[in-house]
Scaffold this active site. Structure first.
Site, PDB file in Angstrom:
ATOM      1  N   GLU A  56       0.820  -1.212   0.000  1.00 47.23           N
ATOM      2  CA  GLU A  56       0.000   0.000   0.000  1.00 47.23           C
ATOM      3  C   GLU A  56       0.853   1.261   0.000  1.00 47.23           C
ATOM      4  O   GLU A  56       0.517   2.242  -0.656  1.00 47.23           O
ATOM      5  CB  GLU A  56      -0.970   0.007   1.186  1.00 47.23           C
ATOM      6  CG  GLU A  56      -2.059  -1.058   1.111  1.00 47.23           C
ATOM      7  CD  GLU A  56      -2.978  -0.885  -0.094  1.00 47.23           C
ATOM      8  OE1 GLU A  56      -2.966   0.191  -0.719  1.00 47.23           O
ATOM      9  OE2 GLU A  56      -3.693  -1.841  -0.413  1.00 47.23           O
ATOM     10  N   TYR A 137      -6.079   7.010   3.791  1.00 48.73           N
ATOM     11  CA  TYR A 137      -6.288   5.901   2.858  1.00 48.73           C
ATOM     12  C   TYR A 137      -5.572   4.638   3.318  1.00 48.73           C
ATOM     13  O   TYR A 137      -6.171   3.560   3.424  1.00 48.73           O
ATOM     14  CB  TYR A 137      -5.819   6.262   1.430  1.00 48.73           C
ATOM     15  CG  TYR A 137      -5.647   5.010   0.627  1.00 48.73           C
ATOM     16  CD1 TYR A 137      -6.756   4.334   0.132  1.00 48.73           C
ATOM     17  CD2 TYR A 137      -4.392   4.429   0.459  1.00 48.73           C
ATOM     18  CE1 TYR A 137      -6.623   3.131  -0.542  1.00 48.73           C
ATOM     19  CE2 TYR A 137      -4.248   3.231  -0.210  1.00 48.73           C
ATOM     20  CZ  TYR A 137      -5.361   2.590  -0.705  1.00 48.73           C
ATOM     21  OH  TYR A 137      -5.230   1.389  -1.341  1.00 48.73           O
ATOM     22  N   ASP A 155      -9.632   6.107  -2.078  1.00 52.35           N
ATOM     23  CA  ASP A 155      -8.512   6.595  -2.879  1.00 52.35           C
ATOM     24  C   ASP A 155      -9.099   7.300  -4.106  1.00 52.35           C
ATOM     25  O   ASP A 155     -10.302   7.523  -4.185  1.00 52.35           O
ATOM     26  CB  ASP A 155      -7.598   5.438  -3.283  1.00 52.35           C
ATOM     27  CG  ASP A 155      -8.203   4.621  -4.402  1.00 52.35           C
ATOM     28  OD1 ASP A 155      -9.449   4.486  -4.416  1.00 52.35           O
ATOM     29  OD2 ASP A 155      -7.464   4.130  -5.269  1.00 52.35           O
ATOM     30  N   CYS A 207     -14.488   1.730 -14.583  1.00 55.94           N
ATOM     31  CA  CYS A 207     -14.904   3.110 -14.306  1.00 55.94           C
ATOM     32  C   CYS A 207     -13.660   4.006 -14.396  1.00 55.94           C
ATOM     33  O   CYS A 207     -13.283   4.687 -13.449  1.00 55.94           O
ATOM     34  CB  CYS A 207     -15.549   3.209 -12.927  1.00 55.94           C
ATOM     35  SG  CYS A 207     -16.467   4.731 -12.648  1.00 55.94           S
ATOM     36  N   CYS A 214     -19.229   1.821 -19.257  1.00 55.79           N
ATOM     37  CA  CYS A 214     -20.468   1.705 -18.492  1.00 55.79           C
ATOM     38  C   CYS A 214     -21.311   0.497 -18.920  1.00 55.79           C
ATOM     39  O   CYS A 214     -22.052  -0.069 -18.113  1.00 55.79           O
ATOM     40  CB  CYS A 214     -21.293   2.989 -18.638  1.00 55.79           C
ATOM     41  SG  CYS A 214     -20.441   4.464 -18.008  1.00 55.79           S
ATOM     42  N   CYS A 217     -20.404  -2.433 -16.831  1.00 54.21           N
ATOM     43  CA  CYS A 217     -20.171  -2.172 -15.409  1.00 54.21           C
ATOM     44  C   CYS A 217     -21.190  -2.914 -14.543  1.00 54.21           C
ATOM     45  O   CYS A 217     -22.395  -2.845 -14.807  1.00 54.21           O
ATOM     46  CB  CYS A 217     -20.262  -0.673 -15.130  1.00 54.21           C
ATOM     47  SG  CYS A 217     -20.005  -0.286 -13.388  1.00 54.21           S
ATOM     48  N   CYS A 223     -26.185   3.273 -11.076  1.00 50.01           N
ATOM     49  CA  CYS A 223     -25.328   4.446 -11.258  1.00 50.01           C
ATOM     50  C   CYS A 223     -26.098   5.620 -11.840  1.00 50.01           C
ATOM     51  O   CYS A 223     -26.718   5.516 -12.891  1.00 50.01           O
ATOM     52  CB  CYS A 223     -24.144   4.106 -12.160  1.00 50.01           C
ATOM     53  SG  CYS A 223     -22.992   5.479 -12.368  1.00 50.01           S
TER      54      CYS A 223
END
Length: 356
Positions: A56, A137, A155, A207, A214, A217, A223
């Site tokens: 990370e 984060y 994030d 995305c 889309c 998705c 959405c």
DNA sequence: CAAGCGTGGAT
DNA sequence: TATCCAAGCTT
């Protein structure tokens, strides 16, 4: 959140069906996504905290492709947090060379030593957040992924997915509060680590910033922003980049080159480097050489940092030089072990090719 | 809270 | 070629 899949109120936002969003995303993750090869498989409640933390921190503002070879080298060389804590700081800094944002490397060592001294990582988000180099984060990501705790992981990917999912039109950074609230509303109580990774994989692969897909998705039925997905989130204008000219000095003697260590703070802080003029030469080329002697320009490195564009002339000593101050003669046959950041690695390559 | 802090890949 | 920007943190 509402696990029954009902519409929930999220502050002023009328959230999409929170439970169904989480379920659809986790279903997609279980069958499609797995971007990080060192992660535990989907459904694993916990992963090795050392590896999660290390990955990370490396991934902060850094692409997965860039991180992978560094992660492999680090975990091979330092297998656990105790090994990293025992490593000399300059060796870790050198191993980090090329990855960028070098303050991360120094804080990595500092954090490893704190964790080793206390006998392991804190397992709660607040304890993790107090460690050097862990912000909102990273603390949330480690808590969720390594320790199976519910944490709201936000994030840039999550910001983008959520801004579109909830059709948040307010520009960043002001929108962050609303985005975080919305992310909280759709974060499930269980598998929040998988959920976080799924959101980030979705943001990276479907995305995306430009040309989001889309049509495929898993969240499209919930959405609200897909008609203008590419315009969201709205970002603030950028500032112009400063242009700078500099000179780096290549001083060679008996098969070794003179290297210095840069100040701990500032650009490339704490890293080995060629001596240079501080990048403040005048545009007319009339730089004042800090070192005596005769010099020949063997090339230039055009290097673009986050907020500075540098044109660095590489000057090779023709004799009469007199290196002074702190520094070390570094053997040319081990130059790749010096841990030069990319700017100076390129300058050194030019000097080696053109030093005649 | 805005500014400072690297690098490389994609478009 | 120029621009954007990525699993952000610190001061």
């Amino acid at each position: 959140m509402d696990a029954r899949g009902q519409s929930v109120k999220c502050g002023k936002l009328d959230a999409p069906r929170a439970g169904s969003v989480a379920q659809a995303l986790l279903d997609w993750y279980d069958t499609h996504a797995r971007s990080l090869p060192w992660r535990m498989p989907p459904g694993a409640n916990r992963a090795d905290p050392y590896r999660v933390w290390l990955s990370e921190v490396m991934l902060q503002q850094t692409t997965v492709a860039a991180v992978i070879p560094y992660f492999e080298r680090f975990t091979t060389r330092w297998a656990d947090v105790a090994a990293l804590a025992a490593a000399p700081e300059d060796e870790v800094m050198a191993a980090w060379a090329g990855l960028g944002y070098y303050s991360r490397a120094r804080r990595l060592v500092e954090c490893a030593r704190v964790v080793a001294a206390r006998g392991g990582f804190p397992e709660d988000e607040a304890g993790l957040r107090a460690l050097p180099g862990l912000g909102a984060y990273t603390a949330a990501a480690v808590a969720a992924i390594a320790f199976g705790q519910r944490a709201v992981v936000v994030d840039a990917n999550v910001e983008r997915v959520v801004a579109r999912l909830f059709d948040i039109e307010q520009p960043l950074p002001a929108a962050r509060a609303a985005i975080r609230e919305a992310a909280d509303a759709i974060t499930p109580d269980v598998r929040s680590g998988d959920f976080a990774q799924a959101m980030m994989d979705l943001g990276a692969g479907i995305c995306s910033v430009r040309a989001p897909q889309c049509l495929i998705c898993p969240l499209r039925s919930d959405c609200r922003g897909q008609v203008r997905a590419e315009q969201l989130p709205v970002k603030p204008p950028k500032k112009a980049k400063a242009q700078r000219i500099g000179h780096a000095w290549w001083i060679e003697r008996d098969g070794a080159v003179w290297l210095i260590r840069r100040p701990a703070s500032g650009m490339l802080g704490g890293m080995r480097a060629l001596p240079d003029d501080g990048w403040n030469a005048r545009a007319d080329g009339s730089a004042q050489a800090p070192l005596a002697g005769a010099w020949r320009e063997v090339g230039r490195v055009a290097h673009v940092f986050t907020h500075v564009a540098l044109d660095l002339a590489v000057m090779v000593s023709q004799g009469g030089d007199n290196p002074s101050g702190e520094g070390e003669w570094w053997p040319l046959d081990r130059l790749d072990e010096a841990g030069l950041p990319t700017l100076y690695a390129r300058a050194a390559a030019l000097a080696m090719a053109g030093r005649g």
